[in-house]
Design an enzyme around this catalytic site. Structure first.
Site, PDB file in Angstrom:
ATOM      1  CG  HIS A 100      -6.739  18.174  31.239  1.00 53.25           C
ATOM      2  ND1 HIS A 100      -7.802  17.502  31.801  1.00 53.25           N
ATOM      3  CD2 HIS A 100      -6.649  19.356  31.910  1.00 53.25           C
ATOM      4  CE1 HIS A 100      -8.328  18.240  32.767  1.00 53.25           C
ATOM      5  NE2 HIS A 100      -7.649  19.372  32.849  1.00 53.25           N
TER       6      HIS A 100
ATOM      7  CB  CYS B 266      -8.690  11.267  33.527  1.00 48.83           C
ATOM      8  SG  CYS B 266      -8.276  12.056  31.988  1.00 48.83           S
TER       9      CYS B 266
ATOM     10  CG  ASP C 163     -16.332  15.786  35.330  1.00 40.91           C
ATOM     11  OD1 ASP C 163     -16.572  14.706  34.750  1.00 40.91           O
ATOM     12  OD2 ASP C 163     -16.438  16.897  34.772  1.00 40.91           O
TER      13      ASP C 163
ATOM     14  NE  ARG D 292     -13.484  18.025  37.318  1.00 46.75           N
ATOM     15  CZ  ARG D 292     -12.441  17.261  36.957  1.00 46.75           C
ATOM     16  NH1 ARG D 292     -11.882  17.425  35.767  1.00 46.75           N
ATOM     17  NH2 ARG D 292     -11.964  16.337  37.777  1.00 46.75           N
TER      18      ARG D 292
ATOM     19  NE  ARG E 177     -10.985  22.176  30.851  1.00 45.99           N
ATOM     20  CZ  ARG E 177     -11.559  21.039  31.247  1.00 45.99           C
ATOM     21  NH1 ARG E 177     -11.172  20.468  32.367  1.00 45.99           N
ATOM     22  NH2 ARG E 177     -12.521  20.478  30.538  1.00 45.99           N
TER      23      ARG E 177
HETATM   24  N1  ARG Z   1     -14.902  15.844  32.454  1.00 46.90           N
HETATM   25  C1  ARG Z   1     -13.613  16.142  32.991  1.00 46.90           C
HETATM   26  C2  ARG Z   1     -13.217  17.547  32.614  1.00 46.90           C
HETATM   27  O1  ARG Z   1     -13.446  17.946  31.502  1.00 46.90           O
HETATM   28  C3  ARG Z   1     -12.607  15.163  32.496  1.00 46.90           C
HETATM   29  C4  ARG Z   1     -11.268  15.327  33.116  1.00 46.90           C
HETATM   30  C5  ARG Z   1     -10.310  14.342  32.626  1.00 46.90           C
HETATM   31  N2  ARG Z   1      -9.117  14.365  33.392  1.00 46.90           N
HETATM   32  C6  ARG Z   1      -7.884  14.463  32.891  1.00 46.90           C
HETATM   33  N3  ARG Z   1      -6.891  14.333  33.692  1.00 46.90           N
HETATM   34  N4  ARG Z   1      -7.681  14.749  31.616  1.00 46.90           N
HETATM   35  O2  ARG Z   1     -12.683  18.276  33.409  1.00 46.90           O
END
Ligand code: ARG
Length: 260
Positions: free
Chosen positions: A157, A253, A57, A82, A128
């Protein structure tokens, strides 16, 4: 930006990610290079992070830090998959000679949940970023942080639900359905003239856009946004990042903005 050389969907931490669906890495790379080259053609400088094989990612570089006035607040990821990306970003900033680089105490995924306008930092929470990261960002940057509650897991997000179009005029676009009723009321109060996106455009990740104040780079599938953006004086630039959509991300992203 970070090239998707090692992009894969091997785990699922948002509803867009289906590890059963194959990813075409050469296509992802071509799409990503097209975005990078668009920025350069528009006169922007793009730096590249070195991708890591174990961090699929990492292409979503917006999540690695938030930079305002040249000051860098690093990230702390919500998911173990991550976590190691954070150190890569911190090392890059230190290597580039940024003087103020802070490692956060509380979970924040960089510009995933922080959006910067001239007056405020808008900050998402619910999926998040820890609500405690909002106070931490306010203290570090010395800018008022406005907390916004995200309620729909597809818009996990803030940058999947809202985009800053003009950070001098405080112009934004957003999809109201991604926010709690109270946060929708806050957005109406702060941005009474905002561009309101439809569910269909939000579902094409149309809110995951980057604007330089004139050009708005956005997923090409968000067809309903092009005309309204033009009417407001912007030049929409559609980009196809279909492979990266399988990871739940698009233009924004993939783009961390370095505000000097
Ligand atoms: N697969 C990543 C996650 O879920 C995607 C992140 C996308 N980034 C963003 N800035 N929305 O963390």
């Amino acid at each position: 930006m970070c090239p998707p050389e090692h992009f894969k969907v091997t785990y699922s931490i948002n509803p867009w990610m289906d590890p059963g669906k194959p990813v075409d890495v050469p296509l992802a790379l071509t799409q990503w290079e097209t975005l990078r080259d668009r920025y350069r053609a528009l006169g922007h400088t793009v730096d590249e992070l070195v991708p890591h094989a174990g961090l699929p990612d990492m292409v979503f570089s917006a999540n690695g830090a938030t930079v305002i006035d040249g000051r860098v607040l690093g990230a702390r990821f919500a998911h173990a998959e991550r976590a190691e990306e954070a150190a890569e970003h911190l090392a890059w900033f230190r290597g580039q000679g940024f003087a103020e680089v802070a490692e956060p105490v509380h979970i924040n995924e960089g510009e995933g949940d922080f959006a910067v306008t001239s007056s405020w930092i808008l900050a998402g929470r619910g999926f998040r970023a820890s609500p405690l990261s909002h106070g931490e960002a306010q203290e570090f940057f010395g800018r008022p942080v406005i907390g916004l509650d995200l309620v729909d897991p597809r818009y996990y997000h803030l940058d999947t639900a809202l985009a800053v179009l003009d950070d001098e005029a405080d112009d934004v676009m957003y999809f109201p359905g991604a926010f709690s009723p109270g946060s929708q009321a806050v957005l109406r109060r702060l941005f009474p003239d905002a561009l309101i996106a439809s569910e269909a455009d939000a579902a094409a990740l149309g809110m995951n856009a980057v604007s330089d104040g004139l050009h708005v780079l956005l997923p090409q599938g968000a067809v309903g946004l092009f005309e309204p953006l033009r009417e407001r004086g912007y030049e929409p630039v559609g980009v196809d990042l279909g492979e990266l959509l399988k990871g739940g991300g698009s233009v924004k992203c993939c783009t961390q903005e370095l505000r000097s």
